[in-house]
Design an enzyme around this catalytic site. Structure first.
Site, PDB file in Angstrom:
ATOM      1  N   GLN A  55      -5.159 -16.549  23.891  1.00  0.00           N
ATOM      2  CA  GLN A  55      -4.290 -16.066  24.963  1.00  0.00           C
ATOM      3  C   GLN A  55      -5.006 -16.179  26.313  1.00  0.00           C
ATOM      4  O   GLN A  55      -6.154 -15.752  26.455  1.00  0.00           O
ATOM      5  CB  GLN A  55      -3.894 -14.598  24.674  1.00  0.00           C
ATOM      6  CG  GLN A  55      -2.876 -14.027  25.619  1.00  0.00           C
ATOM      7  CD  GLN A  55      -1.495 -14.695  25.511  1.00  0.00           C
ATOM      8  OE1 GLN A  55      -1.095 -15.152  24.443  1.00  0.00           O
ATOM      9  NE2 GLN A  55      -0.787 -14.767  26.622  1.00  0.00           N
ATOM     10  N   LYS A  89       4.192 -12.516  19.628  1.00  0.00           N
ATOM     11  CA  LYS A  89       3.859 -13.678  18.802  1.00  0.00           C
ATOM     12  C   LYS A  89       3.678 -13.249  17.336  1.00  0.00           C
ATOM     13  O   LYS A  89       4.164 -13.908  16.425  1.00  0.00           O
ATOM     14  CB  LYS A  89       2.594 -14.363  19.347  1.00  0.00           C
ATOM     15  CG  LYS A  89       2.876 -15.132  20.625  1.00  0.00           C
ATOM     16  CD  LYS A  89       1.650 -15.527  21.432  1.00  0.00           C
ATOM     17  CE  LYS A  89       2.137 -16.169  22.746  1.00  0.00           C
ATOM     18  NZ  LYS A  89       1.109 -16.443  23.739  1.00  0.00           N
ATOM     19  N   ASP A 113      -0.614 -24.639  21.005  1.00  0.00           N
ATOM     20  CA  ASP A 113      -0.234 -24.440  22.405  1.00  0.00           C
ATOM     21  C   ASP A 113      -0.035 -25.788  23.098  1.00  0.00           C
ATOM     22  O   ASP A 113       0.594 -25.854  24.157  1.00  0.00           O
ATOM     23  CB  ASP A 113      -1.388 -23.742  23.149  1.00  0.00           C
ATOM     24  CG  ASP A 113      -1.085 -22.308  23.542  1.00  0.00           C
ATOM     25  OD1 ASP A 113       0.100 -21.952  23.626  1.00  0.00           O
ATOM     26  OD2 ASP A 113      -2.053 -21.566  23.768  1.00  0.00           O
TER      27      ASP A 113
HETATM   28  N1  GUN Z   1      -0.658 -17.101  28.860  1.00  0.00           N
HETATM   29  C1  GUN Z   1       0.565 -17.214  29.439  1.00  0.00           C
HETATM   30  N2  GUN Z   1       1.317 -18.132  28.786  1.00  0.00           N
HETATM   31  C2  GUN Z   1       0.530 -18.621  27.787  1.00  0.00           C
HETATM   32  C3  GUN Z   1       0.746 -19.598  26.772  1.00  0.00           C
HETATM   33  O1  GUN Z   1       1.809 -20.221  26.661  1.00  0.00           O
HETATM   34  N3  GUN Z   1      -0.306 -19.794  25.924  1.00  0.00           N
HETATM   35  C4  GUN Z   1      -1.494 -19.141  26.055  1.00  0.00           C
HETATM   36  N4  GUN Z   1      -2.461 -19.429  25.187  1.00  0.00           N
HETATM   37  N5  GUN Z   1      -1.713 -18.228  26.981  1.00  0.00           N
HETATM   38  C5  GUN Z   1      -0.717 -17.966  27.848  1.00  0.00           C
END
Ligand code: GUN
Length: 284
Positions: free
Chosen positions: A97, A53, A120
């Site tokens: 996350q 990211k 998200d």
């Molecule tokens: N963990 C696995 N996929 C995601 C996601 O798309 N967003 C977040 N915040 N955590 C994750």
């Protein structure tokens, strides 16, 4: 006939180059999109996603902060961190996350993120707007999946889409997005009876179960579009999807690979949402 394999990597690179241009234009207007990512603990998969990211932000010119917290952080401390980011004018998007350590309520944490910074698309306000077709940030993996299907040239309207998996991150929201695109949607899961038979009815099959190669050729109708969301480590430690790629590629008309399919699209949609958030917050 062997399936066409669409490279999520290539589609993602295409969208990222458009985003780079858009960010340059925003910067000329004095707007510098910013994303904060909070990572709690040291889960290797999460560390790798968070790195991706940050790299993505750098690639398109988005300012980013990665905030690392020890797994022993209390829920109150984490909520305090989110309060600070909610007020930080350099930050337009906030992502925590997942998964979080067991002593922290994921719902409480997500609900604390200001909906206008929820890139998200996980807060109850965003999810509610997704359900009723209101303005919202689309969740990144489901949005990436829809983009991939559209770019394959396949139409969604009127098709029977079967989604295997009912998680809040993928299964439920991608079902809603497919419905918005006028598909007839079946949500299947671990308790579905005759799962292979249900899956074989799909014109579009989305698989998000988290079990390596669970979906074989016997789950797939000839000519179906198959989207593999799984990321699993095989016995040889290599990444494999939830779909048995070699078997299914002989039957499907279109298939996403793992790695290099849905994965690169997820981060790209996060970057897109962050740019969108900066525009909304700065009223650009
Ligand atoms: N963990 C696995 N996929 C995601 C996601 O798309 N967003 C977040 N915040 N955590 C994750």
């Amino acid at each position: 006939m062997a399936a066409e394999i669409i490279s999520g990597k290539e589609v993602a690179a295409d969208i990222r180059s458009q985003l780079r241009e858009e960010v340059l234009g925003l910067k000329e207007k004095g707007i510098h999109p910013g994303l904060a990512v909070i990572l709690v603990g040291e889960d290797p998969a999460s560390q790798s996603y968070v790195k991706g990211k940050a790299r993505g932000c750098e690639e398109v010119g988005i300012y980013s902060e990665v905030i690392l917290k020890d797994a022993s952080i209390t829920q109150e401390e984490l909520l305090g961190e989110i309060d600070r980011l909610n007020k930080d004018s350099k930050i337009h998007g906030i992502l925590v996350q997942l998964p979080l350590p067991k002593h922290i309520s994921e719902n409480a944490v997500i609900d604390h993120i200001a909906p206008e910074k929820d890139v998200d698309g996980f807060t109850p306000v965003n999810v509610g707007n997704l359900v009723i077709g209101g303005e919202c940030y689309l969740p990144c993996t489901p949005h990436g999946i829809i983009e991939l299907i559209k770019r394959s040239g396949r139409s969604i309207a009127g098709k029977h889409a079967v989604v295997i998996g009912r998680s809040n991150i993928v299964g439920k929201p991608v079902s809603l997005l497919l419905l918005q695109e006028n598909a007839t949607v079946t949500i299947a899961h671990s308790r579905t009876a005759n799962l292979a038979e249900v899956a074989r009815q799909a014109d579009i099959l989305v698989v998000a179960v988290g079990r390596a190669k669970m979906v074989g050729a016997d789950y797939v109708k000839s000519g179906a579009v198959v989207i593999d969301v799984g990321v699993n480590r095989g016995e040889d430690k290599k990444l494999v999807g939830d779909v048995d790629f070699e078997g299914v590629k002989e039957i499907a008309s279109f298939l996403t690979p793992v790695p290099g399919g849905v994965g690169p699209m997820t981060i790209t949609m996060l970057l897109k949402n962050t740019v969108e958030a900066a525009k909304r917050i700065c009223k650009a």
